[in-house]
Structure formats: C-alpha cells, structure tokens
Design a protein around this motif. Structure first.
Motif, PDB file in Angstrom:
ATOM      1  N   SER A 122       0.803  -1.224   0.000  1.00  0.00           N
ATOM      2  CA  SER A 122       0.000   0.000   0.000  1.00  0.00           C
ATOM      3  C   SER A 122       0.834   1.271   0.000  1.00  0.00           C
ATOM      4  CB  SER A 122      -0.934   0.007   1.210  1.00  0.00           C
ATOM      5  OG  SER A 122      -0.191   0.007   2.408  1.00  0.00           O
ATOM      6  N   THR A 123       2.104   1.155   0.314  1.00  0.00           N
ATOM      7  CA  THR A 123       2.953   2.338   0.377  1.00  0.00           C
ATOM      8  C   THR A 123       3.342   2.846  -1.003  1.00  0.00           C
ATOM      9  OG1 THR A 123       3.843   1.508   2.457  1.00  0.00           O
ATOM     10  CG2 THR A 123       5.082   3.259   1.393  1.00  0.00           C
ATOM     11  N   ASP A 124       3.446   1.941  -1.968  1.00  0.00           N
ATOM     12  CA  ASP A 124       3.888   2.301  -3.304  1.00  0.00           C
ATOM     13  C   ASP A 124       2.697   2.545  -4.232  1.00  0.00           C
ATOM     14  OD1 ASP A 124       6.522   2.743  -3.896  1.00  0.00           O
ATOM     15  OD2 ASP A 124       6.980   0.700  -4.503  1.00  0.00           O
ATOM     16  N   ALA A 125       2.808   3.542  -5.065  1.00  0.00           N
ATOM     17  CA  ALA A 125       1.803   3.813  -6.102  1.00  0.00           C
ATOM     18  C   ALA A 125       2.549   3.994  -7.414  1.00  0.00           C
ATOM     19  CB  ALA A 125       0.993   5.056  -5.749  1.00  0.00           C
ATOM     20  N   PRO A 126       3.046   2.925  -7.994  1.00  0.00           N
ATOM     21  CA  PRO A 126       3.987   3.038  -9.119  1.00  0.00           C
ATOM     22  C   PRO A 126       3.408   3.689 -10.369  1.00  0.00           C
ATOM     23  CG  PRO A 126       3.298   0.755  -8.805  1.00  0.00           C
ATOM     24  CD  PRO A 126       2.807   1.522  -7.606  1.00  0.00           C
ATOM     25  N   THR A 127       2.149   3.409 -10.677  1.00  0.00           N
ATOM     26  CA  THR A 127       1.554   4.018 -11.871  1.00  0.00           C
ATOM     27  C   THR A 127       1.335   5.507 -11.649  1.00  0.00           C
ATOM     28  OG1 THR A 127       0.456   1.911 -12.341  1.00  0.00           O
ATOM     29  CG2 THR A 127      -0.312   3.849 -13.543  1.00  0.00           C
ATOM     30  N   THR A 128       0.723   5.849 -10.534  1.00  0.00           N
ATOM     31  CA  THR A 128       0.465   7.254 -10.210  1.00  0.00           C
ATOM     32  C   THR A 128       1.749   8.062 -10.146  1.00  0.00           C
ATOM     33  OG1 THR A 128      -1.571   6.714  -9.007  1.00  0.00           O
ATOM     34  CG2 THR A 128      -0.476   8.782  -8.436  1.00  0.00           C
ATOM     35  N   ASN A 129       2.804   7.445  -9.621  1.00  0.00           N
ATOM     36  CA  ASN A 129       4.065   8.160  -9.444  1.00  0.00           C
ATOM     37  C   ASN A 129       4.965   8.120 -10.672  1.00  0.00           C
ATOM     38  OD1 ASN A 129       3.362   8.889  -6.829  1.00  0.00           O
ATOM     39  ND2 ASN A 129       4.331   7.082  -5.918  1.00  0.00           N
ATOM     40  N   GLY A 130       4.491   7.501 -11.749  1.00  0.00           N
ATOM     41  CA  GLY A 130       5.228   7.548 -13.008  1.00  0.00           C
ATOM     42  C   GLY A 130       6.383   6.588 -13.138  1.00  0.00           C
ATOM     43  N   GLY A 165      -9.926   4.871 -14.014  1.00  0.00           N
ATOM     44  CA  GLY A 165     -10.781   4.254 -15.018  1.00  0.00           C
ATOM     45  C   GLY A 165     -10.349   4.472 -16.451  1.00  0.00           C
ATOM     46  N   ASP A 166      -9.095   4.871 -16.652  1.00  0.00           N
ATOM     47  CA  ASP A 166      -8.629   5.170 -18.002  1.00  0.00           C
ATOM     48  C   ASP A 166      -7.805   4.044 -18.620  1.00  0.00           C
ATOM     49  OD1 ASP A 166      -6.310   5.357 -16.495  1.00  0.00           O
ATOM     50  OD2 ASP A 166      -6.058   7.524 -16.781  1.00  0.00           O
ATOM     51  N   GLY A 167      -7.658   2.930 -17.886  1.00  0.00           N
ATOM     52  CA  GLY A 167      -6.925   1.785 -18.412  1.00  0.00           C
ATOM     53  C   GLY A 167      -5.424   1.845 -18.224  1.00  0.00           C
ATOM     54  N   LYS A 168      -4.911   2.960 -17.705  1.00  0.00           N
ATOM     55  CA  LYS A 168      -3.459   3.073 -17.555  1.00  0.00           C
ATOM     56  C   LYS A 168      -2.908   2.132 -16.497  1.00  0.00           C
ATOM     57  CE  LYS A 168      -3.158   7.850 -19.221  1.00  0.00           C
ATOM     58  NZ  LYS A 168      -2.792   9.256 -18.887  1.00  0.00           N
ATOM     59  N   ALA A 169      -3.654   1.936 -15.413  1.00  0.00           N
ATOM     60  CA  ALA A 169      -3.198   1.011 -14.371  1.00  0.00           C
ATOM     61  C   ALA A 169      -3.122  -0.407 -14.922  1.00  0.00           C
ATOM     62  CB  ALA A 169      -4.149   1.059 -13.173  1.00  0.00           C
ATOM     63  N   GLU A 170      -4.145  -0.816 -15.639  1.00  0.00           N
ATOM     64  CA  GLU A 170      -4.182  -2.169 -16.192  1.00  0.00           C
ATOM     65  C   GLU A 170      -3.061  -2.372 -17.220  1.00  0.00           C
ATOM     66  OE1 GLU A 170      -8.265  -1.068 -14.732  1.00  0.00           O
ATOM     67  OE2 GLU A 170      -6.670  -0.064 -15.860  1.00  0.00           O
ATOM     68  N   ALA A 171      -2.823  -1.348 -18.049  1.00  0.00           N
ATOM     69  CA  ALA A 171      -1.743  -1.441 -19.027  1.00  0.00           C
ATOM     70  C   ALA A 171      -0.383  -1.500 -18.331  1.00  0.00           C
ATOM     71  CB  ALA A 171      -1.796  -0.248 -19.981  1.00  0.00           C
ATOM     72  N   TRP A 172      -0.228  -0.698 -17.259  1.00  0.00           N
ATOM     73  CA  TRP A 172       1.030  -0.720 -16.497  1.00  0.00           C
ATOM     74  C   TRP A 172       1.271  -2.118 -15.918  1.00  0.00           C
ATOM     75  CZ3 TRP A 172       3.684  -1.753 -12.159  1.00  0.00           C
ATOM     76  CH2 TRP A 172       4.866  -1.044 -11.915  1.00  0.00           C
ATOM     77  N   LEU A 173       0.245  -2.676 -15.315  1.00  0.00           N
ATOM     78  CA  LEU A 173       0.375  -4.014 -14.727  1.00  0.00           C
ATOM     79  C   LEU A 173       0.688  -5.065 -15.777  1.00  0.00           C
ATOM     80  CD1 LEU A 173      -2.457  -3.990 -12.052  1.00  0.00           C
ATOM     81  CD2 LEU A 173      -0.069  -4.618 -11.630  1.00  0.00           C
ATOM     82  N   ALA A 174       0.078  -4.957 -16.930  1.00  0.00           N
ATOM     83  CA  ALA A 174       0.344  -5.924 -17.993  1.00  0.00           C
ATOM     84  C   ALA A 174       1.794  -5.846 -18.452  1.00  0.00           C
ATOM     85  CB  ALA A 174      -0.609  -5.692 -19.163  1.00  0.00           C
ATOM     86  N   SER A 175       2.285  -4.642 -18.677  1.00  0.00           N
ATOM     87  CA  SER A 175       3.677  -4.481 -19.107  1.00  0.00           C
ATOM     88  C   SER A 175       4.648  -4.968 -18.038  1.00  0.00           C
ATOM     89  CB  SER A 175       3.957  -3.005 -19.425  1.00  0.00           C
ATOM     90  OG  SER A 175       3.194  -2.569 -20.524  1.00  0.00           O
ATOM     91  N   PHE A 176       4.370  -4.612 -16.799  1.00  0.00           N
ATOM     92  CA  PHE A 176       5.219  -5.028 -15.683  1.00  0.00           C
ATOM     93  C   PHE A 176       5.245  -6.548 -15.559  1.00  0.00           C
ATOM     94  CE2 PHE A 176       5.522  -6.000 -11.074  1.00  0.00           C
ATOM     95  CZ  PHE A 176       6.784  -5.465 -10.801  1.00  0.00           C
ATOM     96  N   THR A 177       4.080  -7.173 -15.665  1.00  0.00           N
ATOM     97  CA  THR A 177       3.988  -8.617 -15.509  1.00  0.00           C
ATOM     98  C   THR A 177       4.692  -9.339 -16.655  1.00  0.00           C
ATOM     99  OG1 THR A 177       1.905  -8.413 -14.288  1.00  0.00           O
ATOM    100  CG2 THR A 177       2.372 -10.554 -15.284  1.00  0.00           C
TER     101      THR A 177
END
Length: 328
Positions: A122-130, A165-177
């Motif tokens: 919960s401490t990290d917000a990697p997508t939000t923080n770029g 709700g813009d899909g950026k989190a899901e895209a970030w997770l997909a690339s990371f995974t």
C-alpha cells in the motif's frame, strides 16, 4: 504499523499492506502438508497454496522464522520490495550473510516452502508516481535473482490509478507482468498477484481492473492471493458473502462469482487477516474460515488460503484453518 488512507472516490476507509519504514511520505495505507507439497517439474507449486506474509519485525528473530513455526504453509512472502528499494522483511533478508541465506533457503526447500518477495504494497503507487514498468520489473527481477528467492508476489495497491478508469493502471500491470515473466521464467520462479477482491467486480472500474489484467496477462500469473478484507465492515465476513454472494457494494466479487467471470477457480487463493488488528475489517476466526474452506472444497475449489501476517498467523493458525478441508 499498517498505514491508513481514505479512498475518496468510493468513500471507504482501507487498511492494506504497507511498509513499516518508508523512503517516501505515504498518503496511502496485503491439501498437502508442507512435507508433502507437490511441485511440477518446472518448479511451480500445485494447488493448494498456503501463503503467509511477513512484514513486521519479530523480537529475537533475524530473517524468516524456523520452518517449525510455519509448518502447514508452503509459501512465505517477505514484504516489501518497493520502487525505492527493499524495506522491512525484504530488507532484513539482504542484511543476512550469503551463507545464512543459503542455509535458510535449504531448510525451506527441504520443508517444501517457497520463499518469495512481495512488491509494492500500500505504500507504493507506481503508476500514479510515473514509475516505468519495464525498468521497475528489470530492477525487481534482478533483486530476486541476486538474493536467491523463488519468485515475486505483486501486491499492487495503486487505488488512484485503478479508480481513474482510463486503463493506464491495467496497461502498467500488464507491461510489468510480461517483463517480470521474461526475467523470471516459470520453470524457475513463481509469479503471483494479490489484488483486492472488488477489483474483480464486473463494470465497477473503467479500465476493467483485474478482469482486464487476467484477460491480458493471466496466463503468466501462477495464482491470485485475493484480499477478501479491508473492503467494508460487512464484506466477505460470512461463508455466503465470501464464497457465493457478495454485497451490492462489490457485486459478483465472491469467490465463485469471480470464477463465473472467467478467472480460473484453481487460481483464486482466499486471503484473510490473522487477527482483527491485522486489518480494518473482513476478519474471520479460524473456525469459521475452516468451515468456508470446507464448503468451497466440496464445490470443486482447491486453491488454498493466504494470511496477513506472521507472527500473528503461524503453524497453529494454518493447522486450524486447514483441519476440515486439507488437514496438515
């Protein structure tokens, strides 16, 4: 202590997995006995999975506990590896000598226990923080390899990014995974995710949350350590609410409802806090949870259970939870 934050979009208080010491100011606040656990030729554990996290320091203990204290589990997750580096139990692992780490790993392997690291929390917000997903995956995979661990648990809790709700989190997770799996191939390493249960609710999130993650990279993920807690005072607190009929707040997010949305049932590990103090809500005592697991098993489920966290949960806790379904 775990940190708190308010999820303004939904008006709920959350208490999730966070580091005890942080490099950044955080506004945000995670069968078979171990001796008989089955492992595929490629090293992947076969269901059921019995997962325990460890973030809090324990007096008199340096590094993971002796296997006797966690008998009945087959995965031990050190928390947390952040974008900024290792903290808490992940950091403590690096402070051991290479000989000490090798001895512990050998003992855990002999007991059938995989030793992994949990990332973000919960401490990290990697997508939000770029944070760049590829570079982050490269760095974290290199850390896992350097320190001889068996894999990674992705405890992504960037709620602002998902709620956008813009899909950026899901895209970030997909690339990371995808990148993690390239660097940590399945024949040698575990790769799990630990989403909160509501992220499987159809139609609740513009980007699809974990329904989208599973449809894009689910084949790369070994299983999900689903957090069925911290979602509201009355959420997932009965066997019916946990297994078959979630509330209207988080529709279709009970265990079998998630499976009905297309997530493989054998990949849905039921996550719960060990004590009421380990979460803001969602606690079940071991007797109730044991009954729920037994009910689920009778309907074809065998994924296992996850708990937050050691030492509040230990061998006694998991023995009680497994006694009706998969006795230790």
């Amino acid at each position: 202590m775990l940190a708190f934050f308010v999820l303004a979009v939904l008006g709920l208080s959350w208490m999730n997995h966070g580091v005890l010491s942080s490099p950044v100011k955080s506004a945000h606040v995670h069968g078979n006995s171990t001796s008989e656990v089955s492992i595929l030729p490629n090293g992947t554990l076969v269901s059921p999975h019995w997962v325990i996290y460890s973030d809090r320091g324990v007096s008199g203990l340096s590094g993971p506990p002796p296997v006797s204290q966690i008998e009945g589990f087959n995965v031990f997750a050190l928390a947390f590896l952040l974008v900024a580096g290792a903290f808490d139990q992940a950091a403590e692992w690096t402070q051991l000598t290479s000989a000490q780490r090798a001895t512990i790993k050998a003992q855990y392997a002999a007991a059938g226990i995989k030793l992994i690291v949990s990332v973000f929390g919960s401490t990290d917000a990697p997508t939000t923080n770029g944070a760049d997903p590829i570079a982050t995956a490269d760095t974290m995979a290199a850390w896992v390899i350097q320190y001889g661990l068996d894999g990674v648990d992705v405890d992504y809790e960037d709620f602002d990014a998902i709620n956008a709700g813009d899909g950026k989190a899901e895209a970030w997770l997909a690339s990371f995974t995808r990148r993690l799996r390239v660097k940590l191939p399945r024949e040698d390493y575990l790769l799990t995710h630990a989403p909160v249960a509501p992220w499987f609710s159809p139609g609740k999130f513009g980007g699809g949350a974990y329904l989208t993650v599973d449809s894009t990279v689910g084949s790369l993920i070994d299983w999900y350590n689903v957090q069925f807690y911290n979602q509201g005072a009355n959420e997932y607190t009965t066997c019916a609410g946990l297994l078959t009929n979630s509330s209207s707040t988080w529709p279709e997010s009970a265990l079998f409802q998630i499976a009905d949305s297309g997530i493989p049932l054998h990949k849905l590990v039921i996550g719960k806090p060990a004590l009421t103090s380990d979460a803001s809500n969602g606690f079940m005592n071991t007797s109730t949870l044991a009954n729920c697991l037994n009910t689920a098993k009778k309907s074809g489920w065998n994924a296992g259970a996850m708990v937050w966290e050691f030492p509040d949960a230990n061998s006694s806790w998991i023995t009680s939870v497994r006694r009706l379904s998969f006795p230790v």
